[in-house]
Design a protein around this motif. Structure first.
Motif, PDB file in Angstrom:
ATOM      1  N   GLY A  37      49.135  50.430  46.447  1.00  0.00           N
ATOM      2  CA  GLY A  37      48.085  51.119  47.298  1.00  0.00           C
ATOM      3  C   GLY A  37      48.368  50.845  48.689  1.00  0.00           C
ATOM      4  O   GLY A  37      48.204  51.644  49.378  1.00  0.00           O
ATOM      5  N   GLU A  38      48.631  49.867  48.892  1.00  0.00           N
ATOM      6  CA  GLU A  38      48.750  49.383  50.521  1.00  0.00           C
ATOM      7  C   GLU A  38      49.924  50.363  51.081  1.00  0.00           C
ATOM      8  O   GLU A  38      49.680  50.627  52.129  1.00  0.00           O
ATOM      9  CB  GLU A  38      48.906  47.796  50.662  1.00  0.00           C
ATOM     10  CG  GLU A  38      47.710  47.071  50.228  1.00  0.00           C
ATOM     11  CD  GLU A  38      47.721  46.798  48.821  1.00  0.00           C
ATOM     12  OE1 GLU A  38      46.512  45.942  48.268  1.00  0.00           O
ATOM     13  OE2 GLU A  38      48.435  47.244  48.104  1.00  0.00           O
ATOM     14  N   GLU A  39      50.912  50.153  49.999  1.00  0.00           N
ATOM     15  CA  GLU A  39      52.253  51.090  50.696  1.00  0.00           C
ATOM     16  C   GLU A  39      51.981  52.416  50.781  1.00  0.00           C
ATOM     17  O   GLU A  39      52.406  53.060  51.943  1.00  0.00           O
ATOM     18  CB  GLU A  39      53.417  50.641  49.877  1.00  0.00           C
ATOM     19  CG  GLU A  39      54.655  51.238  50.494  1.00  0.00           C
ATOM     20  CD  GLU A  39      55.821  50.840  49.665  1.00  0.00           C
ATOM     21  OE1 GLU A  39      57.037  51.629  49.833  1.00  0.00           O
ATOM     22  OE2 GLU A  39      55.811  49.840  48.787  1.00  0.00           O
ATOM     23  N   ALA A  40      51.165  52.970  50.266  1.00  0.00           N
ATOM     24  CA  ALA A  40      50.861  54.514  49.900  1.00  0.00           C
ATOM     25  C   ALA A  40      49.864  54.721  51.281  1.00  0.00           C
ATOM     26  O   ALA A  40      50.068  55.665  52.054  1.00  0.00           O
ATOM     27  CB  ALA A  40      49.999  54.761  48.833  1.00  0.00           C
ATOM     28  N   LEU A  41      48.942  53.705  51.433  1.00  0.00           N
ATOM     29  CA  LEU A  41      47.953  53.995  52.678  1.00  0.00           C
ATOM     30  C   LEU A  41      49.028  53.870  53.883  1.00  0.00           C
ATOM     31  O   LEU A  41      48.771  54.759  54.961  1.00  0.00           O
ATOM     32  CB  LEU A  41      46.973  52.926  52.644  1.00  0.00           C
ATOM     33  CG  LEU A  41      45.741  53.055  51.544  1.00  0.00           C
ATOM     34  CD1 LEU A  41      45.091  51.844  51.629  1.00  0.00           C
ATOM     35  CD2 LEU A  41      45.151  54.420  51.691  1.00  0.00           C
ATOM     36  N   LYS A  42      49.732  52.903  54.185  1.00  0.00           N
ATOM     37  CA  LYS A  42      50.828  52.997  55.074  1.00  0.00           C
ATOM     38  C   LYS A  42      51.455  54.163  55.502  1.00  0.00           C
ATOM     39  O   LYS A  42      51.613  54.595  56.687  1.00  0.00           O
ATOM     40  CB  LYS A  42      51.536  51.753  55.168  1.00  0.00           C
ATOM     41  CG  LYS A  42      52.427  51.573  56.395  1.00  0.00           C
ATOM     42  CD  LYS A  42      53.441  50.317  56.182  1.00  0.00           C
ATOM     43  CE  LYS A  42      54.114  50.075  57.234  1.00  0.00           C
ATOM     44  NZ  LYS A  42      54.900  49.070  57.197  1.00  0.00           N
TER      45      LYS A  42
END
Length: 226
Positions: A37-42
């Motif tokens: 999820g963190e990579e997607a938001l980035k």
């Protein structure tokens, strides 16, 4: 050259990402991987995406939490999200997905043809919306560059108006065909609503363009592209 749409694939398992890429490669768009999820938001901070395929069960930030962050951001709140899950806890679990902002909720294993068709609809809507924004930008440049007097004078202005009208007509034709396809296939309500919104914006832009024709005067404002 028509710029390709970007599709964000979010899953913590590499084999699932590979499978999604194999299914969606036939659409000939740009597929972007995110393993959390963190990579997607980035990724969403810098790029625009036509649709997001989001796995529900992920360690750390799960799909529901990721979707909540996406919908809170003004830049990304309107990007369609399709949830993918390997488990099915019944109607309550599905309702949670829709409540988080998903336009669809698909359980694994899913039919590759169905998934590809659903993604294709949102890619088509995204591309039509991009074309519409381009026509509006050209129209604004014409208005800001010369004002009402310049719009009606000279071969250059007349040629630009003709080009704008032809390009807009092409988008209108494609949007109409897409709307008919959605009606025929009993598509998702979200896709139908998005197509209707696109058609309304096309109508507004056509009125503004028609108002620039010699003898009709210039429009007071252009349609917003939100």
């Amino acid at each position: 050259m028509v710029q390709k749409a970007k599709i964000l694939l979010v899953d913590d398992r590499p084999e699932n990402l590979l499978a999604l890429e194999a299914i969606l490669s036939a659409l000939d768009q740009t597929l972007v991987r995110a393993s959390s999820g963190e990579e997607a938001l980035k990724a969403l901070l810098t790029d625009d995406f036509a649709v997001i395929l989001l796995d529900v069960q992920m360690p750390g930030m799960d799909g529901f939490e990721t979707a909540a962050h996406i919908k809170r951001r003004e830049r990304t709140r309107d990007i369609p999200i399709i949830f993918l899950t390997a488990i099915n806890h019944g109607p309550h679990h599905t309702f949670r997905g829709y409540a988080a902002g998903a336009v669809d909720y698909i359980s694994k294993p899913f039919d590759p043809w169905v998934l590809r068709a659903k993604v294709s609809v949102f890619v088509d809507l995204y591309m039509k919306n991009c074309q519409l924004k381009e026509q509006a930008a050209l129209l604004r440049l014409q208005l800001e560059g010369g004002g009402q007097g310049a719009v009606g004078d000279g071969k250059e202005s007349a040629g630009l108006l003709a080009e704008l009208s032809a390009r807009l007509a092409a988008v209108e034709e494609q949007a109409e065909a897409l709307s008919k396809q959605l009606d025929d296939e009993s598509a998702d309500a979200a896709a139908v609503a998005t197509a209707a919104h696109l058609e309304r914006k096309l109508t507004g832009l056509r009125r503004a363009l028609d108002a620039l024709e010699p003898g009709t005067g210039s429009p007071s404002s252009l349609p917003t592209q939100g």
